[in-house]
Design a protein around this motif. Structure first.
Motif, mmCIF file in Angstrom:
data_model
loop_
_atom_site.group_PDB
_atom_site.id
_atom_site.type_symbol
_atom_site.label_atom_id
_atom_site.label_comp_id
_atom_site.label_asym_id
_atom_site.label_seq_id
_atom_site.Cartn_x
_atom_site.Cartn_y
_atom_site.Cartn_z
ATOM 1 N N PRO A 16 0.885 -1.220 0.059
ATOM 2 C CA PRO A 16 -0.326 0.099 -0.014
ATOM 3 C C PRO A 16 0.856 1.171 -0.038
ATOM 4 O O PRO A 16 0.159 2.256 -0.313
ATOM 5 C CB PRO A 16 -0.836 -0.026 1.290
ATOM 6 N N TYR A 17 2.105 1.322 0.387
ATOM 7 C CA TYR A 17 3.057 2.208 0.128
ATOM 8 C C TYR A 17 3.810 2.496 -0.800
ATOM 9 O O TYR A 17 4.623 3.514 -1.149
ATOM 10 C CB TYR A 17 3.874 2.215 1.596
ATOM 11 N N ALA A 18 3.490 1.616 -1.989
ATOM 12 C CA ALA A 18 4.164 1.830 -3.194
ATOM 13 C C ALA A 18 4.242 3.003 -3.789
ATOM 14 O O ALA A 18 5.229 3.451 -4.387
ATOM 15 C CB ALA A 18 4.066 0.641 -4.052
ATOM 16 N N LYS A 19 3.160 3.801 -3.690
ATOM 17 C CA LYS A 19 3.005 4.975 -4.404
ATOM 18 C C LYS A 19 3.715 6.118 -3.700
ATOM 19 O O LYS A 19 3.964 7.015 -4.404
ATOM 20 C CB LYS A 19 1.420 5.348 -4.536
ATOM 21 N N VAL A 20 4.149 6.029 -2.504
ATOM 22 C CA VAL A 20 4.768 6.941 -1.825
ATOM 23 C C VAL A 20 6.295 6.715 -1.312
ATOM 24 O O VAL A 20 6.906 7.233 -0.516
ATOM 25 C CB VAL A 20 4.140 7.456 -0.336
#
Length: 71
Positions: A16-20
């Motif tokens: 879920p943190y791949a975008k940030v």
């Protein structure tokens, strides 16, 4: 550590943190700014690069603009 892993039997979840995720860049900062953030980071007990990133992220999120006037 195994040479290969079989993930087909696992219920994998996308990160879920791949975008940030952070991106490494090269940036030139003057020594006064670096010392300012290093001193503040030492007082706060965090790495100075994390402090600079947090400050810049806060500026971007709040859409803060620099009030700069050339003479």
């Amino acid at each position: 550590m195994k040479k290969e892993y079989d993930f087909s039997k696992m219920k994998a979840v996308k990160n879920p943190y791949a975008k940030v995720l952070k991106k490494q860049i090269t940036i030139r900062l003057n020594s006064t700014a670096i010392e300012y953030f290093k001193n503040m980071a030492e007082e706060m007990g965090i790495p100075y690069q994390v402090l600079i990133d947090s400050y810049l992220t806060d500026c971007a999120v709040s859409k803060r603009r620099l009030n700069l006037k050339w003479r």
